[in-house]
Scaffold this motif. Structure first.
Motif, short mmCIF file in Angstrom:
data_model
loop_
_atom_site.label_atom_id
_atom_site.label_comp_id
_atom_site.label_asym_id
_atom_site.label_seq_id
_atom_site.Cartn_x
_atom_site.Cartn_y
_atom_site.Cartn_z
N GLY A 99 -3.76 94.70 94.81
CA GLY A 99 -2.39 94.38 94.41
C GLY A 99 -2.43 93.18 93.50
O GLY A 99 -3.31 92.34 93.63
N GLY A 100 -1.45 93.12 92.60
CA GLY A 100 -1.49 92.05 91.63
C GLY A 100 -0.72 90.80 92.01
O GLY A 100 -0.86 89.76 91.36
N VAL A 101 0.03 90.88 93.07
CA VAL A 101 0.88 89.76 93.47
C VAL A 101 0.10 88.82 94.39
O VAL A 101 -0.65 89.27 95.26
CB VAL A 101 2.14 90.26 94.19
N ILE A 102 0.29 87.55 94.21
CA ILE A 102 -0.37 86.56 95.06
C ILE A 102 0.14 86.69 96.50
O ILE A 102 1.33 86.79 96.76
CB ILE A 102 -0.10 85.13 94.55
N ARG A 103 -0.80 86.69 97.42
CA ARG A 103 -0.50 86.61 98.83
C ARG A 103 -1.35 85.49 99.42
O ARG A 103 -2.34 85.06 98.85
CB ARG A 103 -0.79 87.94 99.52
N TYR A 104 -0.98 85.03 100.64
CA TYR A 104 -1.58 83.80 101.15
C TYR A 104 -2.39 83.96 102.42
O TYR A 104 -3.09 83.04 102.83
CB TYR A 104 -0.48 82.77 101.38
N ARG A 105 -2.30 85.10 103.04
CA ARG A 105 -2.95 85.27 104.33
C ARG A 105 -4.32 85.91 104.17
O ARG A 105 -4.55 86.71 103.27
CB ARG A 105 -2.10 86.13 105.27
N ILE A 106 -5.21 85.56 105.10
CA ILE A 106 -6.54 86.15 105.09
C ILE A 106 -6.43 87.67 105.16
O ILE A 106 -7.14 88.40 104.45
CB ILE A 106 -7.36 85.62 106.28
N SER A 107 -5.53 88.18 105.98
CA SER A 107 -5.39 89.62 106.18
C SER A 107 -4.87 90.35 104.94
O SER A 107 -4.94 91.58 104.87
CB SER A 107 -4.47 89.91 107.37
N ASP A 108 -4.36 89.61 103.96
CA ASP A 108 -3.87 90.23 102.73
C ASP A 108 -4.99 90.58 101.76
O ASP A 108 -4.74 91.27 100.77
CB ASP A 108 -2.90 89.29 102.02
N TYR A 109 -6.20 90.09 102.04
CA TYR A 109 -7.31 90.27 101.11
C TYR A 109 -8.29 91.31 101.62
O TYR A 109 -8.65 91.32 102.79
CB TYR A 109 -7.98 88.91 100.83
N ASP A 110 -8.69 92.19 100.72
CA ASP A 110 -9.46 93.37 101.09
C ASP A 110 -10.96 93.21 100.85
O ASP A 110 -11.76 93.91 101.48
CB ASP A 110 -8.96 94.57 100.28
N TYR A 111 -11.32 92.34 99.94
CA TYR A 111 -12.73 92.20 99.56
C TYR A 111 -13.10 90.72 99.60
O TYR A 111 -12.34 89.87 99.14
CB TYR A 111 -12.96 92.74 98.15
N TRP A 112 -14.31 90.47 100.10
CA TRP A 112 -14.76 89.10 100.30
C TRP A 112 -16.20 88.91 99.85
O TRP A 112 -17.03 89.83 99.98
CB TRP A 112 -14.68 88.73 101.79
N GLY A 113 -16.47 87.71 99.37
CA GLY A 113 -17.85 87.33 99.12
C GLY A 113 -18.47 86.72 100.36
O GLY A 113 -17.79 86.57 101.39
N GLN A 114 -19.73 86.36 100.27
CA GLN A 114 -20.45 85.80 101.41
C GLN A 114 -20.23 84.30 101.56
O GLN A 114 -20.54 83.74 102.61
CB GLN A 114 -21.95 86.09 101.26
N GLY A 115 -19.72 83.67 100.53
CA GLY A 115 -19.44 82.24 100.63
C GLY A 115 -20.50 81.38 99.99
O GLY A 115 -21.67 81.76 99.90
N THR A 116 -20.07 80.19 99.56
CA THR A 116 -20.99 79.20 99.01
C THR A 116 -20.64 77.84 99.62
O THR A 116 -19.47 77.49 99.74
CB THR A 116 -20.92 79.17 97.47
N GLN A 117 -21.66 77.11 100.01
CA GLN A 117 -21.45 75.84 100.71
C GLN A 117 -21.17 74.72 99.71
O GLN A 117 -21.90 74.54 98.74
CB GLN A 117 -22.68 75.48 101.53
N VAL A 118 -20.12 73.97 100.00
CA VAL A 118 -19.80 72.75 99.25
C VAL A 118 -19.84 71.60 100.23
O VAL A 118 -19.15 71.62 101.25
CB VAL A 118 -18.41 72.85 98.58
N THR A 119 -20.66 70.61 99.92
CA THR A 119 -20.77 69.44 100.77
C THR A 119 -20.52 68.20 99.93
O THR A 119 -21.18 67.99 98.91
CB THR A 119 -22.17 69.35 101.42
N VAL A 120 -19.56 67.38 100.37
CA VAL A 120 -19.22 66.16 99.65
C VAL A 120 -19.57 64.98 100.54
O VAL A 120 -19.04 64.84 101.65
CB VAL A 120 -17.73 66.13 99.29
N SER A 121 -20.46 64.13 100.05
CA SER A 121 -20.88 62.97 100.83
C SER A 121 -20.03 61.76 100.46
O SER A 121 -19.60 61.61 99.32
CB SER A 121 -22.35 62.68 100.56
N SER A 122 -19.83 60.90 101.45
CA SER A 122 -18.99 59.72 101.22
C SER A 122 -19.80 58.56 100.66
O SER A 122 -21.01 58.59 100.62
CB SER A 122 -18.31 59.30 102.52
#
Length: 122
Positions: A99-122
Protein backbone atom coordinates in the motif's frame (compact mmCIF):
# COMPACT_ATOMS: atom_id res chain seq x y z
CA UNK A 1 10.59 -13.23 -3.56
CA UNK A 2 10.78 -9.94 -1.72
CA UNK A 3 14.08 -9.15 -0.06
CA UNK A 4 15.07 -6.15 2.02
CA UNK A 5 18.73 -5.89 2.97
CA UNK A 6 19.98 -3.19 5.30
CA UNK A 7 23.50 -1.84 5.50
CA UNK A 8 25.37 1.12 6.93
CA UNK A 9 25.10 0.47 10.64
CA UNK A 10 28.08 0.60 12.93
CA UNK A 11 29.69 2.21 15.95
CA UNK A 12 29.84 5.99 16.12
CA UNK A 13 30.55 8.56 18.80
CA UNK A 14 27.85 10.81 20.16
CA UNK A 15 27.29 13.70 17.75
CA UNK A 16 28.36 11.66 14.76
CA UNK A 17 26.48 10.56 11.66
CA UNK A 18 25.56 7.38 9.84
CA UNK A 19 23.65 6.66 6.65
CA UNK A 20 21.57 3.52 6.56
CA UNK A 21 20.65 1.93 3.26
CA UNK A 22 17.97 -0.61 2.41
CA UNK A 23 18.23 -2.46 -0.86
CA UNK A 24 14.85 -3.76 -1.99
CA UNK A 25 14.20 -6.44 -4.60
CA UNK A 26 11.13 -8.35 -5.66
CA UNK A 27 8.43 -5.89 -4.64
CA UNK A 28 5.43 -6.25 -6.97
CA UNK A 29 5.05 -2.51 -7.06
CA UNK A 30 7.55 0.34 -6.64
CA UNK A 31 4.82 2.37 -4.96
CA UNK A 32 4.84 0.67 -1.60
CA UNK A 33 5.17 2.76 1.54
CA UNK A 34 8.37 2.01 3.38
CA UNK A 35 10.13 2.96 6.53
CA UNK A 36 12.52 2.23 9.35
CA UNK A 37 11.81 0.77 12.75
CA UNK A 38 14.29 0.30 15.56
CA UNK A 39 14.52 -1.86 18.63
CA UNK A 40 16.75 -1.00 21.54
CA UNK A 41 17.79 -3.61 24.11
CA UNK A 42 14.91 -4.41 26.43
CA UNK A 43 12.49 -2.17 24.56
CA UNK A 44 9.71 -2.66 22.05
CA UNK A 45 10.25 -2.06 18.37
CA UNK A 46 9.25 1.48 17.42
CA UNK A 47 8.67 3.36 14.19
CA UNK A 48 11.37 5.87 13.34
CA UNK A 49 10.56 7.27 9.91
CA UNK A 50 8.21 6.44 7.05
CA UNK A 51 7.76 7.51 3.46
CA UNK A 52 4.74 7.12 1.23
CA UNK A 53 4.74 5.11 -1.96
CA UNK A 54 4.95 8.23 -4.09
CA UNK A 55 7.66 9.71 -1.90
CA UNK A 56 5.55 12.80 -1.38
CA UNK A 57 4.91 12.32 2.31
CA UNK A 58 7.19 11.50 5.21
CA UNK A 59 6.75 11.04 8.93
CA UNK A 60 9.30 11.05 11.75
CA UNK A 61 9.00 10.16 15.36
CA UNK A 62 9.53 13.21 17.55
CA UNK A 63 12.88 12.12 18.95
CA UNK A 64 14.54 12.10 15.51
CA UNK A 65 12.92 15.12 13.87
CA UNK A 66 15.48 17.61 12.55
CA UNK A 67 18.22 14.98 12.92
CA UNK A 68 17.19 12.15 10.58
CA UNK A 69 16.25 12.40 6.91
CA UNK A 70 14.48 9.66 5.00
CA UNK A 71 14.67 9.33 1.23
CA UNK A 72 14.04 6.81 -1.48
CA UNK A 73 15.65 6.48 -4.88
CA UNK A 74 14.45 3.78 -7.20
CA UNK A 75 14.39 0.58 -5.19
CA UNK A 76 16.60 1.94 -2.42
CA UNK A 77 15.60 3.47 0.89
CA UNK A 78 17.99 5.65 2.86
CA UNK A 79 18.10 7.10 6.35
CA UNK A 80 20.60 9.85 6.99
CA UNK A 81 21.16 10.10 10.73
CA UNK A 82 22.93 13.14 12.15
CA UNK A 83 23.66 14.32 15.69
CA UNK A 84 23.41 10.78 16.97
CA UNK A 85 23.18 10.18 20.70
CA UNK A 86 23.28 7.05 22.85
CA UNK A 87 19.46 6.87 22.88
CA UNK A 88 19.64 6.08 19.16
CA UNK A 89 21.45 2.83 19.87
CA UNK A 90 19.31 0.02 18.48
CA UNK A 91 18.89 -2.49 15.72
CA UNK A 92 17.35 -0.68 12.75
CA UNK A 93 14.95 -2.54 10.50
CA UNK A 94 13.79 -1.61 7.02
CA UNK A 95 10.17 -2.46 6.22
CA UNK A 96 7.70 -2.20 3.34
CA UNK A 97 3.96 -2.52 3.17
CA UNK A 98 1.49 -3.44 0.43
CA UNK A 99 0.00 0.00 0.00
CA UNK A 100 1.20 3.47 -0.71
CA UNK A 101 -0.13 5.23 2.35
CA UNK A 102 2.03 5.67 5.43
CA UNK A 103 1.05 3.53 8.37
CA UNK A 104 2.68 3.42 11.80
CA UNK A 105 2.18 0.01 13.31
CA UNK A 106 4.48 -2.98 13.05
CA UNK A 107 1.50 -5.09 11.92
CA UNK A 108 0.92 -2.74 8.97
CA UNK A 109 4.19 -3.82 7.34
CA UNK A 110 4.43 -6.96 5.26
CA UNK A 111 8.12 -7.24 4.45
CA UNK A 112 11.11 -6.85 6.72
CA UNK A 113 14.87 -6.85 6.57
CA UNK A 114 17.11 -8.60 9.06
CA UNK A 115 18.26 -5.38 10.69
CA UNK A 116 21.50 -3.48 11.10
CA UNK A 117 23.07 -2.56 14.43
CA UNK A 118 23.65 1.09 15.29
CA UNK A 119 25.66 1.79 18.41
CA UNK A 120 26.33 5.32 19.64
CA UNK A 121 28.94 5.74 22.34
CA UNK A 122 28.89 8.62 24.79
Amino acid sequence: QVQLVESGGGLVQSGGSLRLSCSVTGLPSPLYAMGWFRQAPGKEREGVAFISGSGGATWYTDSVKDRFTLSREGTGLYLQMNSLNPDDTAIYFCAARRGGVIRYRISDYDYWGQGTQVTVSS
